[in-house]
Motif scaffolding. Structure first.
Motif, PDB file in Angstrom:
ATOM      1  N   SER A   1      55.253  30.867 199.499  1.00 48.23           N
ATOM      2  CA  SER A   1      55.829  29.479 198.687  1.00 48.23           C
ATOM      3  C   SER A   1      57.025  29.481 198.038  1.00 48.23           C
ATOM      4  O   SER A   1      57.245  30.642 197.702  1.00 48.23           O
ATOM      5  CB  SER A   1      54.603  28.814 198.152  1.00 48.23           C
ATOM      6  N   PRO A   2      57.668  28.527 197.679  1.00 50.73           N
ATOM      7  CA  PRO A   2      58.872  28.489 197.020  1.00 50.73           C
ATOM      8  C   PRO A   2      58.470  28.106 195.556  1.00 50.73           C
ATOM      9  O   PRO A   2      57.587  27.680 195.033  1.00 50.73           O
ATOM     10  CB  PRO A   2      59.633  27.269 197.698  1.00 50.73           C
ATOM     11  N   ALA A   3      59.460  28.815 194.635  1.00 57.14           N
ATOM     12  CA  ALA A   3      59.201  28.531 193.090  1.00 57.14           C
ATOM     13  C   ALA A   3      60.529  27.637 192.739  1.00 57.14           C
ATOM     14  O   ALA A   3      61.419  27.477 193.515  1.00 57.14           O
ATOM     15  CB  ALA A   3      59.808  29.948 192.415  1.00 57.14           C
ATOM     16  N   PHE A   4      60.099  27.052 191.664  1.00 54.11           N
ATOM     17  CA  PHE A   4      60.917  26.020 191.314  1.00 54.11           C
ATOM     18  C   PHE A   4      62.276  26.635 190.190  1.00 54.11           C
ATOM     19  O   PHE A   4      63.113  26.083 190.507  1.00 54.11           O
ATOM     20  CB  PHE A   4      60.290  24.794 190.292  1.00 54.11           C
ATOM     21  N   ALA A   5      61.543  27.676 189.520  1.00 50.72           N
ATOM     22  CA  ALA A   5      62.627  28.395 188.845  1.00 50.72           C
ATOM     23  C   ALA A   5      61.946  29.747 188.462  1.00 50.72           C
ATOM     24  O   ALA A   5      60.943  29.920 188.560  1.00 50.72           O
ATOM     25  CB  ALA A   5      62.854  27.544 187.339  1.00 50.72           C
TER      26      ALA A   5
ATOM     27  N   LEU B   1      47.910  28.076 197.146  1.00 47.29           N
ATOM     28  CA  LEU B   1      48.766  29.278 197.594  1.00 47.29           C
ATOM     29  C   LEU B   1      48.794  30.235 196.939  1.00 47.29           C
ATOM     30  O   LEU B   1      48.983  31.344 197.027  1.00 47.29           O
ATOM     31  CB  LEU B   1      50.215  28.659 198.262  1.00 47.29           C
ATOM     32  N   ASN B   2      49.031  29.740 195.427  1.00 46.81           N
ATOM     33  CA  ASN B   2      49.352  30.484 194.459  1.00 46.81           C
ATOM     34  C   ASN B   2      47.970  31.761 193.927  1.00 46.81           C
ATOM     35  O   ASN B   2      48.042  32.460 193.295  1.00 46.81           O
ATOM     36  CB  ASN B   2      49.627  30.036 193.151  1.00 46.81           C
ATOM     37  N   PHE B   3      46.833  31.134 194.412  1.00 48.67           N
ATOM     38  CA  PHE B   3      45.607  31.871 193.564  1.00 48.67           C
ATOM     39  C   PHE B   3      44.751  32.323 194.682  1.00 48.67           C
ATOM     40  O   PHE B   3      44.003  33.428 194.533  1.00 48.67           O
ATOM     41  CB  PHE B   3      45.044  30.790 192.793  1.00 48.67           C
ATOM     42  N   LEU B   4      44.663  31.694 196.074  1.00 54.37           N
ATOM     43  CA  LEU B   4      43.316  32.298 196.878  1.00 54.37           C
ATOM     44  C   LEU B   4      43.722  33.501 197.467  1.00 54.37           C
ATOM     45  O   LEU B   4      42.982  34.442 197.523  1.00 54.37           O
ATOM     46  CB  LEU B   4      42.926  31.118 197.772  1.00 54.37           C
ATOM     47  N   PRO B   5      44.978  33.728 198.104  1.00 54.30           N
ATOM     48  CA  PRO B   5      45.332  34.900 198.887  1.00 54.30           C
ATOM     49  C   PRO B   5      45.442  36.245 197.927  1.00 54.30           C
ATOM     50  O   PRO B   5      45.369  36.115 196.991  1.00 54.30           O
ATOM     51  CB  PRO B   5      46.748  34.678 199.482  1.00 54.30           C
ATOM     52  N   ASP B   6      45.350  37.457 198.895  1.00 55.45           N
ATOM     53  CA  ASP B   6      45.323  38.603 197.981  1.00 55.45           C
ATOM     54  C   ASP B   6      46.821  38.805 197.660  1.00 55.45           C
ATOM     55  O   ASP B   6      47.097  39.799 196.728  1.00 55.45           O
ATOM     56  CB  ASP B   6      45.160  39.639 199.185  1.00 55.45           C
ATOM     57  N   ALA B   7      47.746  38.454 198.631  1.00 56.83           N
ATOM     58  CA  ALA B   7      49.314  38.635 198.455  1.00 56.83           C
ATOM     59  C   ALA B   7      49.888  37.333 198.403  1.00 56.83           C
ATOM     60  O   ALA B   7      49.663  36.620 199.175  1.00 56.83           O
ATOM     61  CB  ALA B   7      49.714  39.605 199.391  1.00 56.83           C
ATOM     62  N   HIS B   8      50.674  37.089 197.398  1.00 53.49           N
ATOM     63  CA  HIS B   8      51.544  36.107 197.424  1.00 53.49           C
ATOM     64  C   HIS B   8      53.051  36.274 197.334  1.00 53.49           C
ATOM     65  O   HIS B   8      53.508  37.034 196.575  1.00 53.49           O
ATOM     66  CB  HIS B   8      51.244  35.083 195.775  1.00 53.49           C
ATOM     67  N   ILE B   9      53.792  35.718 198.282  1.00 56.37           N
ATOM     68  CA  ILE B   9      55.173  35.905 198.519  1.00 56.37           C
ATOM     69  C   ILE B   9      56.023  34.893 197.849  1.00 56.37           C
ATOM     70  O   ILE B   9      55.704  33.563 198.458  1.00 56.37           O
ATOM     71  CB  ILE B   9      55.355  36.445 199.913  1.00 56.37           C
ATOM     72  N   VAL B  10      56.634  34.716 197.366  1.00 55.13           N
ATOM     73  CA  VAL B  10      57.451  33.815 196.564  1.00 55.13           C
ATOM     74  C   VAL B  10      58.891  33.898 196.712  1.00 55.13           C
ATOM     75  O   VAL B  10      59.640  34.975 196.580  1.00 55.13           O
ATOM     76  CB  VAL B  10      57.156  33.502 194.950  1.00 55.13           C
ATOM     77  N   VAL B  11      59.382  32.559 197.434  1.00 56.02           N
ATOM     78  CA  VAL B  11      60.981  32.677 197.787  1.00 56.02           C
ATOM     79  C   VAL B  11      61.727  31.969 196.357  1.00 56.02           C
ATOM     80  O   VAL B  11      61.228  30.868 196.020  1.00 56.02           O
ATOM     81  CB  VAL B  11      61.133  31.902 198.878  1.00 56.02           C
ATOM     82  N   LEU B  12      62.619  32.634 195.696  1.00 53.60           N
ATOM     83  CA  LEU B  12      63.446  32.092 194.571  1.00 53.60           C
ATOM     84  C   LEU B  12      64.762  32.190 194.853  1.00 53.60           C
ATOM     85  O   LEU B  12      65.310  33.155 194.903  1.00 53.60           O
ATOM     86  CB  LEU B  12      63.062  32.793 193.485  1.00 53.60           C
ATOM     87  N   PRO B  13      65.534  31.034 195.105  1.00 54.85           N
ATOM     88  CA  PRO B  13      67.003  31.180 195.280  1.00 54.85           C
ATOM     89  C   PRO B  13      67.480  31.535 193.862  1.00 54.85           C
ATOM     90  O   PRO B  13      66.947  30.976 192.824  1.00 54.85           O
ATOM     91  CB  PRO B  13      67.262  29.892 195.656  1.00 54.85           C
ATOM     92  N   ALA B  14      68.571  32.310 193.890  1.00 54.03           N
ATOM     93  CA  ALA B  14      68.831  33.068 192.575  1.00 54.03           C
ATOM     94  C   ALA B  14      69.701  31.939 191.774  1.00 54.03           C
ATOM     95  O   ALA B  14      69.447  32.051 190.390  1.00 54.03           O
ATOM     96  CB  ALA B  14      70.047  33.959 192.994  1.00 54.03           C
ATOM     97  N   PRO B  15      70.451  30.922 192.165  1.00 51.11           N
ATOM     98  CA  PRO B  15      70.680  29.789 191.194  1.00 51.11           C
ATOM     99  C   PRO B  15      69.837  29.400 190.541  1.00 51.11           C
ATOM    100  O   PRO B  15      69.942  28.535 189.345  1.00 51.11           O
ATOM    101  CB  PRO B  15      71.449  28.811 192.207  1.00 51.11           C
TER     102      PRO B  15
END
Ligand code: SF4
Lengths: 225, 473
Positions: free
Chosen positions: A128-132, A152-166
């Motif tokens: 899932s994407p992060a806002f900041a 998506l943030n809590f149920l899975p064993d692994a959470h992959i978060v996409v965060l654009p550098a800006p």
């Protein structure tokens, strides 16, 4: 019920030795709510943006997250495939409907199976994407919404978060300001996430992986790289 | 819960002799004190932030009526409900009504000290509901039918062997019969058992560390993620909180979070800090359909404008108990109610009555460490002293104390008599010590000398020595 409300407010005013607030102080407080004054902000986050990115990575890793930097979003599926392989995780993903992650070139990696939507119990890996990203403490700010379900943030064993550098900022105050500018109203849930879940309730000894994810992997997309 | 604060002395004696508890307490002191000190050292602005946090809380308390109304309006604007409860009974009833309105059977719970304060679990159970604590520490003590011994580390008094035993007894019903011995296995078994409970629950109840007026949000701070599963999966989310938890803006709550987390666990940030505002939106894919906030008073409004107002700044970090030599010696259960340590010694008399809890404000060495570490600078020793004064004025102190103080007051108002008596005392004590410089036994003070020696005086009072050295008034 309204009697309890009245009784409590009456007691408060009696104890404060005044009636309901007059117009002038009321307006002052309203103004304060609309224009939040800033308190002292830790210096450590108030640095140039490139240093904020480095600080974010350092703090997130200290909180036991893993962090990876890519120069383009198109490289995410391959990086995720590799991550899953390295951690011996199943290659079935639950992905947020948000176009920034749902519309990545996943099909180039046919080994990964993909579902889009909210997480369920059997889902082991989410994307899932992060806002900041908040550099001060290596914290992700993740918003709920039609395209970003909270499970998506809590149920899975692994959470992959996409965060654009800006989207990495120095301190919480900056992230709040961006949220105020971005959203008409507060989303149902704002999650500030710092590392994977943990507990120290048994003998004060820290164990990673309590009820939330055991792994938190952050992919920073940084075109300036 | 049943209050046993009145038996503090007996409770304390038992705790001191409890070898297993003493091992836990040693672990606690080393861990918490070290972590807070390290976290404070890493943030040069920490002391300034404490001052600002104190001032912010004072500002909120001065305008509490305004902020409560503004918070309520904002929650409603987003489709949530706000319920006001004067006391524990009202809060219990409100929550039961919400649960019954959706025909709830099981209720998952995030960690909430206010739930303990109002005895919520017992009430729900008595009405046929099954409350399930989901914070690991709370879960363990719920299975053991105990109460928290610390406000942020409820199972602090237990060892992993105790937890293993408890899980072995209670998890067989899920087909988990292997006897475990290591903490990671215990944690993962609890995760497995509670996961199905999260998914099945009809209502999720959490506390709220803060309520943000600007956004109508309740805020929880956790490390496990249990609070988030509790409030995200069921159709109803109830946030149970109290009227003293308001922060006007997101910037304000950030300030409080910065000092809270470092003072509590010594982390830079908790793993999950979650802001909840209203129920799920129309196009959300998950989240609760109903959002309720219960605002409890239970004696708090009456503290405003009194000598106890400062206590309302408390953000429940636990630092005062982590650094308290009395808590460190006897643990949380000895205090006999929900809130232990210095903050409990101030709050318990307010909430349960000074008749019940008069011993607690006396359970202090007045060393001042609690005040020195309190993130919102509550003058805890001063507040405990206020309770002692109340206790004395209301003739609740033991007779020996009352007579002793009265006799002392009589003498001290008569300088000649006082000098004569103190001179006699000093001479007598010196004689009794027979040149050893200390006394290991003393008539009428056996309790005091049982644990330590009394250093013997030199035989002369200060004034006698002063005169001998040619000092003048
Ligand atoms: S009194 Fe101060 S130190 Fe104690 S729990 Fe409250 S805020 Fe923390």
């Amino acid at each position: 019920m309204s009697t309890a409300r009245d009784a409590i407010l009456t007691t408060l005013r009696r104890q404060l030795k005044r009636g309901s607030l007059a117009d002038e102080p009321r307006q002052r407080l309203q103004h304060r709510l609309q224009h939040p004054p800033r308190h002292t902000i830790p210096q450590r986050g108030l640095v140039p943006h490139s240093e904020q990115v480095n600080l974010f990575i350092q703090m997130a890793e200290r909180a036991d997250a893993s962090v990876q930097r890519l120069s383009t979003a198109a490289a995410i599926p391959a990086a995720v495939a590799d991550y899953l392989h390295r951690h011996n995780l199943p290659s079935e993903l639950i992905v947020a409907p948000d176009p920034s992650v749902a519309e990545l070139p996943w099909s180039e990696h046919p080994s990964m199976r993909l579902r889009i939507g909210a997480a369920q119990d059997q889902d082991k890996v989410s994307v899932s994407p992060a806002f900041a990203g908040i550099a001060e403490t290596g914290t992700l700010m993740v918003l709920s919404g039609a395209h970003t379900p909270t499970t998506l943030n809590f149920l899975p064993d692994a959470h992959i978060v996409v965060l654009p550098a800006p989207q990495i900022v120095g301190c919480y105050e900056e992230a709040w300001q961006r949220l105020r500018e971005h959203a008409v109203a507060m989303p149902r849930t704002v999650n500030l996430i710092t590392g994977p879940s943990r507990s120290a309730d048994i003998e004060q000894t820290l164990q990673l992986g309590a009820h939330g994810p055991i792994h938190l992997h952050i992919v920073i997309v940084d075109p300036s790289m | 819960m049943q209050t046993t604060s009145i038996h503090f002395k007996a409770n304390a004696r038992r705790a001191l002799a409890d070898e297993s508890l003493q091992r836990s307490l040693t672990r606690m002191r080393v861990g918490f004190q070290h972590k807070r000190a390290a976290a404070a050292a890493k943030l040069p602005e920490f002391e300034t932030l404490r001052d600002e946090a104190r001032d912010l809380k004072d500002h909120v308390l001065e305008h509490l009526d305004f902020y409560l109304e503004a918070f309520e309006a904002k929650v409603k604007e987003q489709g949530g409900h706000v319920h006001w409860a004067r006391d524990a009974a009202e809060a219990r009833q409100i929550i039961l009504d919400i649960c019954q309105a959706v025909n709830a059977r099981t209720v998952t719970k995030g960690k909430s000290m206010i739930s303990e304060e109002i005895g919520l679990n017992e009430h729900l159970q008595a009405h046929g509901l099954t409350p399930i604590e989901t914070d690991l520490g709370e879960y363990i003590i719920q299975l053991r039918q105990e109460h928290p011994s610390h406000i942020i580390a409820p199972a602090l008094h237990l060892h992993k062997e105790d937890v293993a035993e408890t899980f072995h007894q209670h998890h067989a019903q899920y087909g988990l019969t292997r006897k475990l011995s290591q903490a990671p296995e215990l944690l993962s078994e609890a995760r497995q058992v509670l996961r199905s409970q999260f998914l099945a629950a009809d209502v999720g109840i959490t506390g709220a560390n803060f309520c943000v007026v600007e956004t109508g949000s309740t805020v929880i701070v956790t490390n496990e993620g249990n609070g988030d599963l509790t409030q995200t999966l069921p159709k109803v989310h109830i946030a149970l909180t109290s009227i003293d938890k308001l922060a006007p803006t997101l910037d304000d709550v950030t300030l409080l979070l910065r000092v809270l987390v470092r003072s509590a666990t010594g982390q830079e940030a908790s793993v999950y800090t979650t802001f909840s505002s209203g129920p799920r939106r129309a196009d959300d894919l998950d989240g609760p359909e109903q959002f309720h906030v219960v605002l409890l008073d239970n004696g708090r409004s009456a503290m405003l404008g009194t000598e106890f107002q400062d206590m309302l700044r408390c953000i429940r970090c636990g630092a005062c108990m982590n650094h308290c030599p009395v808590y460190g010696a006897v643990g949380g259960h000895a205090y006999g109610w929900v809130y232990p340590g210095p903050m409990g010694a101030v709050l318990t008399p307010q909430m349960t009555g000074i008749e019940q809890a008069g011993h607690l404000p006396n359970a202090s060495t007045f060393c001042g460490r609690c005040e020195a570490v309190c993130p919102v600078r509550i003058p805890l020793p001063k507040l405990m002293r206020h309770w002692r004064e109340h206790e004395f004025q209301r003739h609740l102190s033991p007779r020996s104390v009352r007579y002793g103080v009265r006799a002392w007051a009589f003498a001290v108002r008569r300088p000649a008599l006082y000098q004569r008596l103190s001179g006699l005392g000093a001479w007598l004590l010196k004689r009794l010590a027979r040149g050893r410089g200390r006394l290991s036994r003393l008539p009428l003070a056996g309790g005091w000398t049982a644990g330590r020696d009394l250093p013997a005086p030199s035989g002369q009072t200060f004034q006698q020595q002063w005169r001998q050295r040619g000092g003048h008034r």
